[in-house]
Scaffold this motif. Structure first.
Motif, mmCIF file in Angstrom:
data_model
loop_
_atom_site.group_PDB
_atom_site.id
_atom_site.type_symbol
_atom_site.label_atom_id
_atom_site.label_comp_id
_atom_site.label_asym_id
_atom_site.label_seq_id
_atom_site.Cartn_x
_atom_site.Cartn_y
_atom_site.Cartn_z
ATOM 1 N N ALA A 110 -39.526 -1.191 -30.251
ATOM 2 C CA ALA A 110 -40.645 -0.306 -29.910
ATOM 3 C C ALA A 110 -40.559 0.165 -28.461
ATOM 4 C CB ALA A 110 -41.973 -1.028 -30.139
ATOM 5 N N SER A 111 -40.171 -0.734 -27.552
ATOM 6 C CA SER A 111 -40.069 -0.379 -26.129
ATOM 7 C C SER A 111 -39.012 0.694 -25.903
ATOM 8 C CB SER A 111 -39.728 -1.621 -25.296
ATOM 9 O OG SER A 111 -40.731 -2.595 -25.408
ATOM 10 N N MET A 112 -37.858 0.566 -26.587
ATOM 11 C CA MET A 112 -36.791 1.539 -26.419
ATOM 12 C C MET A 112 -37.162 2.878 -27.035
ATOM 13 S SD MET A 112 -33.821 1.622 -24.912
ATOM 14 C CE MET A 112 -34.160 3.253 -24.304
ATOM 15 N N ILE A 113 -37.771 2.837 -28.222
ATOM 16 C CA ILE A 113 -38.195 4.081 -28.886
ATOM 17 C C ILE A 113 -39.245 4.789 -28.036
ATOM 18 C CG2 ILE A 113 -39.458 4.992 -30.885
ATOM 19 C CD1 ILE A 113 -38.036 2.786 -32.560
ATOM 20 N N ALA A 114 -40.216 4.015 -27.510
ATOM 21 C CA ALA A 114 -41.262 4.601 -26.659
ATOM 22 C C ALA A 114 -40.662 5.187 -25.383
ATOM 23 C CB ALA A 114 -42.304 3.541 -26.314
ATOM 24 N N GLY A 115 -39.653 4.502 -24.809
ATOM 25 C CA GLY A 115 -38.996 5.007 -23.611
ATOM 26 C C GLY A 115 -38.360 6.365 -23.840
ATOM 27 N N PHE A 116 -37.651 6.505 -24.960
ATOM 28 C CA PHE A 116 -37.051 7.800 -25.310
ATOM 29 C C PHE A 116 -38.132 8.862 -25.525
ATOM 30 C CE2 PHE A 116 -33.018 5.634 -27.010
ATOM 31 C CZ PHE A 116 -32.257 6.074 -25.940
ATOM 32 N N ALA A 117 -39.175 8.496 -26.267
ATOM 33 C CA ALA A 117 -40.223 9.463 -26.619
ATOM 34 C C ALA A 117 -40.971 9.970 -25.393
ATOM 35 C CB ALA A 117 -41.216 8.832 -27.602
ATOM 36 N N GLU A 118 -41.225 9.080 -24.431
ATOM 37 C CA GLU A 118 -42.035 9.432 -23.260
ATOM 38 C C GLU A 118 -41.258 10.167 -22.185
ATOM 39 O OE1 GLU A 118 -43.626 5.716 -22.047
ATOM 40 O OE2 GLU A 118 -44.830 5.466 -23.876
ATOM 41 N N HIS A 119 -39.923 10.183 -22.289
ATOM 42 C CA HIS A 119 -39.118 10.815 -21.243
ATOM 43 C C HIS A 119 -38.263 11.964 -21.774
ATOM 44 C CE1 HIS A 119 -40.229 7.033 -19.260
ATOM 45 N NE2 HIS A 119 -40.074 7.701 -18.139
ATOM 46 N N GLY A 120 -38.799 12.691 -22.750
ATOM 47 C CA GLY A 120 -38.149 13.917 -23.198
ATOM 48 C C GLY A 120 -36.937 13.741 -24.081
ATOM 49 N N CYS A 121 -36.766 12.557 -24.670
ATOM 50 C CA CYS A 121 -35.625 12.326 -25.565
ATOM 51 C C CYS A 121 -36.129 11.938 -26.949
ATOM 52 C CB CYS A 121 -34.710 11.236 -25.009
ATOM 53 S SG CYS A 121 -34.002 11.621 -23.403
ATOM 54 N N ALA A 122 -37.041 12.754 -27.468
ATOM 55 C CA ALA A 122 -37.699 12.436 -28.730
ATOM 56 C C ALA A 122 -36.714 12.354 -29.887
ATOM 57 C CB ALA A 122 -38.774 13.481 -29.025
ATOM 58 N N ASP A 123 -35.676 13.201 -29.870
ATOM 59 C CA ASP A 123 -34.689 13.174 -30.962
ATOM 60 C C ASP A 123 -33.962 11.832 -31.005
ATOM 61 O OD1 ASP A 123 -33.618 13.780 -28.486
ATOM 62 O OD2 ASP A 123 -32.025 15.055 -29.282
ATOM 63 N N GLN A 124 -33.648 11.264 -29.818
ATOM 64 C CA GLN A 124 -33.001 9.963 -29.774
ATOM 65 C C GLN A 124 -33.945 8.856 -30.241
ATOM 66 O OE1 GLN A 124 -31.219 10.896 -25.588
ATOM 67 N NE2 GLN A 124 -30.058 9.187 -26.385
ATOM 68 N N ALA A 125 -35.233 9.031 -29.963
ATOM 69 C CA ALA A 125 -36.230 8.051 -30.413
ATOM 70 C C ALA A 125 -36.250 7.969 -31.932
ATOM 71 C CB ALA A 125 -37.610 8.423 -29.874
ATOM 72 N N ILE A 126 -36.246 9.133 -32.589
ATOM 73 C CA ILE A 126 -36.281 9.166 -34.057
ATOM 74 C C ILE A 126 -34.974 8.621 -34.635
ATOM 75 C CG2 ILE A 126 -36.356 10.726 -36.048
ATOM 76 C CD1 ILE A 126 -38.362 12.426 -34.456
ATOM 77 N N LYS A 127 -33.860 8.932 -33.978
ATOM 78 C CA LYS A 127 -32.566 8.405 -34.421
ATOM 79 C C LYS A 127 -32.555 6.876 -34.342
ATOM 80 C CE LYS A 127 -27.628 8.526 -33.323
ATOM 81 N NZ LYS A 127 -26.615 8.950 -32.327
ATOM 82 N N LEU A 128 -33.112 6.337 -33.268
ATOM 83 C CA LEU A 128 -33.157 4.888 -33.085
ATOM 84 C C LEU A 128 -34.044 4.233 -34.141
ATOM 85 C CD1 LEU A 128 -31.938 2.871 -31.055
ATOM 86 C CD2 LEU A 128 -34.101 2.914 -29.827
ATOM 87 N N PHE A 129 -35.134 4.918 -34.495
ATOM 88 C CA PHE A 129 -36.008 4.407 -35.548
ATOM 89 C C PHE A 129 -35.239 4.300 -36.867
ATOM 90 C CE2 PHE A 129 -39.126 5.198 -38.993
ATOM 91 C CZ PHE A 129 -39.940 4.089 -38.791
ATOM 92 N N GLY A 130 -34.398 5.291 -37.144
ATOM 93 C CA GLY A 130 -33.556 5.251 -38.344
ATOM 94 C C GLY A 130 -32.602 4.067 -38.326
ATOM 95 N N GLU A 131 -32.007 3.784 -37.161
ATOM 96 C CA GLU A 131 -31.095 2.645 -37.023
ATOM 97 C C GLU A 131 -31.833 1.326 -37.270
ATOM 98 O OE1 GLU A 131 -29.212 2.784 -33.217
ATOM 99 O OE2 GLU A 131 -28.416 4.816 -33.514
ATOM 100 N N MET A 132 -33.085 1.269 -36.813
ATOM 101 C CA MET A 132 -33.913 0.070 -37.003
ATOM 102 C C MET A 132 -34.118 -0.210 -38.498
ATOM 103 S SD MET A 132 -37.747 -0.532 -35.541
ATOM 104 C CE MET A 132 -38.610 -2.085 -35.776
ATOM 105 N N LEU A 133 -34.414 0.856 -39.239
ATOM 106 C CA LEU A 133 -34.625 0.699 -40.682
ATOM 107 C C LEU A 133 -33.332 0.287 -41.383
ATOM 108 C CD1 LEU A 133 -36.928 3.754 -41.537
ATOM 109 C CD2 LEU A 133 -37.588 1.402 -41.018
ATOM 110 N N LEU A 134 -32.186 0.808 -40.906
ATOM 111 C CA LEU A 134 -30.907 0.446 -41.504
ATOM 112 C C LEU A 134 -30.593 -1.034 -41.308
ATOM 113 C CD1 LEU A 134 -28.668 3.522 -40.563
ATOM 114 C CD2 LEU A 134 -29.457 2.876 -42.855
ATOM 115 N N GLU A 135 -31.104 -1.607 -40.221
ATOM 116 C CA GLU A 135 -30.914 -3.039 -39.965
ATOM 117 C C GLU A 135 -31.953 -3.887 -40.694
ATOM 118 O OE1 GLU A 135 -30.203 -4.342 -36.020
ATOM 119 O OE2 GLU A 135 -28.889 -2.658 -35.516
ATOM 120 N N GLU A 136 -32.738 -3.227 -41.553
ATOM 121 C CA GLU A 136 -33.742 -3.887 -42.403
ATOM 122 C C GLU A 136 -34.791 -4.641 -41.595
ATOM 123 O OE1 GLU A 136 -31.679 -6.226 -45.302
ATOM 124 O OE2 GLU A 136 -30.918 -4.471 -46.377
ATOM 125 N N ILE A 137 -35.157 -4.074 -40.457
ATOM 126 C CA ILE A 137 -36.245 -4.626 -39.652
ATOM 127 C C ILE A 137 -37.502 -3.827 -39.965
ATOM 128 C CG2 ILE A 137 -37.105 -5.016 -37.306
ATOM 129 C CD1 ILE A 137 -34.153 -5.251 -36.447
#
Length: 755
Positions: A380-407
Motif C-alpha cells: 500500500a505504501s509503494m502504491i500510494a507513493g506512485f499515485a501521489e507523485h504523478g506515477c499513477a500508471d505504475q501504481a496500477i501496474k504494481l497493484f496488478g503484480e500484488m494480485l499475481l502474488e496472491e496477496i
C-alpha cells in the motif's frame, strides 16, 4: 547429558526447546527438534508445542504452522501453542480459524485457549465472536483472572467502556493487568478523567502498579488542558521510583511534547537519557520532529550512534515515521544496510514511505524490491507513493503484480489504487477495482467508499458516484466532500451547494476539504453574494487562516471580480504555501495588476517558496499586462536554468501574447519557430489574436491556417481571420472563409449576455 549417553525423554526435549526460545536461538532449536524426531518423539505433543512456541516467538510463524500441521494434533497444548503464537504474531484471523477448527474436533478449549482467542477478538474488534466465546466461558466455568481480564480488554478495545467496567467490577480477583486494561481502555476512548479516577482508586486500594499502568496514565495526561495533572503525575512517578524505567521516561517525553512543553521534554530526556535505552532516544527524536525541530532530531540520532546504541527494527520504524528530511532518511538507510535490518518488512515499509514523501520514487522502489516478505502495508505504501507523485500508471501496474502474488489487498491498498485511477481518469480500471472490493467484502467500507466516490466523480460519472454514496452505511466527511467536489467540477453547482446545505442542517462536521470544494462551486457560479456568506461561515468556524481554504477564497473572489477582497483573504492565511501564493499572483495578473503580481512573486521567493509551472504562468501573464518584454524573457529562461521546469504551451502562449501586445509580431513568429516543442493551437491562436489587433493580414492568414490544421472544428479561428479580412475590406476572402466554415460543418456559437 547427551554426550554421556543418557537418553533424553519428552520432558528433556521440551525443556531444552524452552531454553532455546528464551535465548532466541532458533537454529539450535531446529537441531534439538531434529534429534527428537530421529529418536521417535515426532508426534509427541509436548515436544511439538515447544517447537511451535520457539518459532512463534522468533517471528517464524509460518514454520510454526508447518510444525503444527505435520501430524494431526491430539494434544490441547499444541492447539494452545499455535493459537497463542498466531495472536502474538498479529495473525488474529488465523487464530480464529484455528479456534474454529479446534472446536469442530473433539478438543475442549481451556482457560489458556480462551484468553488467547479473546485477545484475537479484541485486536480485530470482533465483538459478536468475542461475546460468543464469553458465553462459552460462563457455560464451562473456565473464568479465571486472565480470561476475565481478556473479556474486559475485548469490550475496551471495542470502545464499550460501560460494559468493560461492568465486567471489571464483577471480577472476584483483580490484578495489576486487569486494572491497567481498564485504564488503558479509557485512554483509548479519550476519557482521561475516568482513566485518572481509576488510577486514583487503584492507589488507594494499594494495588500493585507496574510500568504499563504508569505509561497508560502518562498518555492520559498528554492533552493541552491537562498540564497540571501531567506535572502531578510526573511528581508521583519520581516519588514512586518509576523514573528510571525507560518506557516511562519515553512516555513522559511524548506527553510534554503533545501538550506543547518541548523544553520539559528536553529536561526529562536529560534525566533519563543516561539509561542508554533506544526507546527513550527515539521518543526524543519524535518529540523534536513534532515540534518542527529537525536539527535536534538529527543531533540526537548522531549521539545515539556515538554512544553505540543499537537500534532495533521498532526504533528504526518509529524514527523514520516522524522525519521529513531526505538526508537523514538516507543516513538511516545506510545504517539499516549495515545492520541487516533493511530486509525487515516494517523497516522497509518505513524507509520506502520516507523516500516517497520526499519525492524520491526510484529510491523508494529499490527499497521495496529489497523487502523479502512484503505485507499489505509495504504494498500500500509503494502504491500510494506512485499515485501521489504523478506515477499513477505504475501504481496500477504494481497493484496488478500484488494480485499475481496472491496477496489479498486491504482497504488501505484499494484506496491508494483508486487514487491512482482518479489521477488517470481511468473509469474502466476503477470499475474493475470496485468489483473486486465488492467481491472481497469491503465495497461498502467507509474509507474505500469515499475513494470510490472520488474516483467516479473525477471520471465525470456522477450517477455512479451518487449511487456509491447512497449505499454507504456511514457517510463520512471524505465521501461527502468528494461528491460535493465532483458536482462542482462537473457543473452541477446547485447540487453541490444543496449537499453542503444538508451537511450544515444535519450538524455534521465540516473540514477544510469540504469548504474548499464548495468555494470552487461558488467561483464557477460567479455569485459573490453567496461567496460573502460562505466567507462569514468560514470565519465563524475559524477556518479562514487554513491554507487550502484561504487559497480557495482567493480564487473565488478573483473569479467574482473582487481583487481587494481577494488580497484580504490572502492576508488572512496564517502561512501561505505555494498554492496560496500562486493563486494570488495569478489573480493579480488576471485583473491587470502586473506590478503587484511581480512584487508578490519576489516576496514569495524571499520566503523560500519554490515556484512551479503554474506560478510562472501567472508571472509571465503579469509581464504581458505590463509590457515587460525583457523581464519576461528573464523569467522564461529562469524556469529551466534555476528551477528545473521545462516551459510548456501556456508559458509560450504568454510570451506570444506579450510580444503581440507590444506590436512585435515578426519577433513573435520567430519565437514560435524557435521553441523546442511543436506549437499547438493555443500558441498559434494567441498569435492570430495579436494579428487581428494590429491588422497583419499575411501573418494572420498563416496563424489561422495553423489553427485550422490543428483544430479543424475551432470556430474562433475562422471568425478571427474573417474579421481581419473584413477590417481591411477583403470581402471576397470573408466569403471564402464563411463558405469554408459551412463546408467543414463548423458553426459559430451565438453570443449572449446577462444584461
Amino acid at each position: 547429558m547427551h554426550s554421556l549417553g543418557f537418553e533424553p525423554n519428552e520432558i528433556t526435549y521440551g525443556s531444552v526447546l524452552s531454553a532455546c526460545t528464551a535465548f532466541q536461538v532458533p537454529i539450535f532449536g531446529k537441531q534439538v527438534y531434529s534429534l527428537a524426531m530421529k529418536n521417535g518423539f515426532f508426534s509427541n505433543g509436548y515436544v511439538r508445542a515447544g517447537m511451535i512456541d520457539l518459532f512463534s516467538k522468533n517471528c517464524s510463524f509460518e514454520d510454526a504452522l508447518r510444525v503444527f500441521h505435520d501430524v494431526f494434533c491430539e494434544n490441547v497444548v499444541c492447539w494452545n501453542a499455535i493459537i497463542s503464537g498466531a495472536v502474538k504474531n498479529g495473525e488474529n484471523r488465523v487464530a480464529l480459524d484455528l479456534f474454529h477448527e479446534m472446536c469442530c474436533g473433539s478438543f475442549l478449549p481451556n482457560s489458556y485457549t480462551f484468553s488467547s482467542i479473546l485477545g484475537a477478538c479484541a485486536a480485530l474488534e470482533e465483538l459478536d465472536v468475542g461475546k460468543g466465546v464469553q458465553g462459552w466461558v460462563i457455560k464451562c466455568g473456565a473464568g479465571d483472572v486472565f480470561v476475565e481480564t481478556a473479556i474486559v480488554d475485548l469490550y475496551a478495545k471495542c470502545g464499550l467502556m460501560g460494559e468493560a467496567v461492568e465486567e471489571f467490577l464483577q471480577m472476584p480477583i483483580r490484578n495489576v493487568v486487569s486494572w491497567t486494561t481498564v485504564i488503558s481502555g479509557f485512554v483509548q476512548t479519550d476519557d482521561s478523567t475516568c482513566a485518572l479516577k481509576f488510577f486514583k482508586d487503584m492507589r488507594e486500594l494499594g494495588v500493585e502498579i507496574n510500568n504499563y499502568t504508569v505509561t497508560s496514565v502518562v498518555t492520559a495526561c498528554a492533552k493541552l488542558a491537562m498540564i497540571e495533572e501531567a506535572i502531578q503525575v510526573h511528581s508521583w512517578i519520581l516519588k514512586a521510583g518509576f523514573y528510571s524505567d525507560a518506557a516511562v521516561g519515553a512516555a513522559l517525553i511524548n506527553m510534554y511534547s503533545k501538550i506543547g512543553e518541548f523544553d520539559l521534554s528536553m529536561l526529562v530526556f536529560k534525566d533519563v537519557g543516561s539509561l542508554k535505552n533506544p526507546v527513550v532516544w527515539v521518543a526524543m527524536i519524535s518529540a523534536s520532529a513534532q515540534n518542527q525541530n529537525p536539527g535536534e532530531a538529527l543531533e540526537i540520532f548522531r549521539k545515539m550512534l556515538q554512544e553505540s546504541l543499537r537500534l532495533d527494527k521498532f526504533c528504526i520504524s518509529s524514527l523514520l515515521s516522524v522525519i521529513g528530511c531526505l538526508n537523514l532518511g538516507r543516513q538511516i538507510h545506510c545504517y539499516t544496510l549495515k545492520t541487516g535490518l533493511v530486509s525487515d518488512v516494517s523497516v522497509g515499509s518505513a524507509l520506502l514511505t520516507t523516500y516517497s514523501k520526499s519525492g524520491s520514487l526510484e529510491e523508494s522502489h529499490k527499497v521495496f524490491e529489497q523487502i523479502l516478505e512484503r505485507d499489505n502495508v509495504s504494498w500500500a505504501s509503494m502504491i500510494a507513493g506512485f499515485a501521489e507523485h504523478g506515477c499513477a500508471d505504475q501504481a496500477i501496474k504494481l497493484f496488478g503484480e500484488m494480485l499475481l502474488e496472491e496477496i489479498v489487498p486491504d482497504q488501505m491498498t484499494l484506496t491508494a489504487t483508486l487514487t491512482a485511477c482518479s489521477a488517470l481518469r481511468s473509469l474502466q480500471k476503477g470499475k474493475e477495482i470496485h468489483g473486486y472490493a465488492l467481491r472481497i467484502g469491503v465495497g461498502k467500507d467507509v474509507v474505500v467508499g469515499g475513494a470510490l466516490v472520488t474516483m467516479y466523480s473525477k471520471c465525470g460519472t456522477l450517477e455512479l458516484a451518487k449511487s456509491v454514496f447512497d449505499m454507504l452505511p456511514q457517510k463520512d466527511q471524505v465521501a461527502r466532500s468528494s461528491l460535493i467536489s465532483g458536482y462542482a467540477q462537473n457543473g452541477y453547482i446547485e447540487k453541490a451547494l444543496m449537499l453542503f446545505f444538508d451537511m450544515l442542517m444535519a450538524d455534521l462536521a465540516i473540514d477544510s476539504f469540504t469548504v474548499s470544494s464548495v468555494l470552487g462551486a461558488i467561483a464557477l457560479l460567479n455569485r459573490s453574494d453567496i461567496g460573502t456568506q460562505m466567507h462569514a461561515l468560514i470565519a465563524k468556524m475559524g477556518l479562514d487562516s487554513d491554507i487550502s481554504v484561504g487559497s480557495s477564497l482567493v480564487t473565488m473572489y478573483s473569479k467574482c471580480g473582487s481583487i481587494e477582497e481577494c488580497r484580504k483573504a490572502f492576508d488572512q492565511i496564517e502561512k501561505p504555501d505555494l498554492i496560496g501564493w500562486t493563486a494570488m499572483i495569478v489573480s493579480y495578473a488576471q485583473h491587470g495588476k502586473g506590478t503587484e503580481a511581480l512584487r508578490l512573486y519576489d516576496l514569495m521567493r524571499k520566503e523560500g517558496i519554490k515556484p512551479d509551472s503554474v506560478t510562472f504562468v501567472g508571472v509571465l501573464s503579469a509581464c504581458s499586462h505590463n509590457g515587460l518584454v525583457e523581464e519576461a524573457y528573464i523569467h522564461l529562461n529562469s524556469m529551466a536554468k534555476d528551477h528545473g521546469i521545462e516551459p510548456g504551451y501556456r508559458h509560450y502562449a504568454c510570451m506570444i501574447d506579450l510580444l503581440g501586445r507590444s506590436g512585435r509580431l515578426k519577433e513573435a513568429e520567430s519565437f514560435i519557430n524557435d521553441i523546442p516543442i511543436k506549437p499547438d493551437a493555443l500558441v498559434w491562436g494567441t498569435l492570430l489574436a495579436a494579428c487581428k489587433v494590429h491588422g497583419d493580414i499575411e501573418l494572420g492568414k498563416l496563424a489561422a491556417k495553423k489553427v485550422m490544421e490543428l483544430e479543424p472544428c475551432d470556430a474562433g479561428a475562422y471568425v478571427s481571420f474573417s474579421n481581419i479580412c473584413a477590417d481591411v475590406g477583403q470581402w471576397e476572402e470573408v466569403l471564402k472563409i464563411r463558405s469554408l466554415m459551412k463546408g467543414t460543418g463548423v458553426k459559430k456559437e451565438p453570443g449572449w449576455s446577462f444584461v
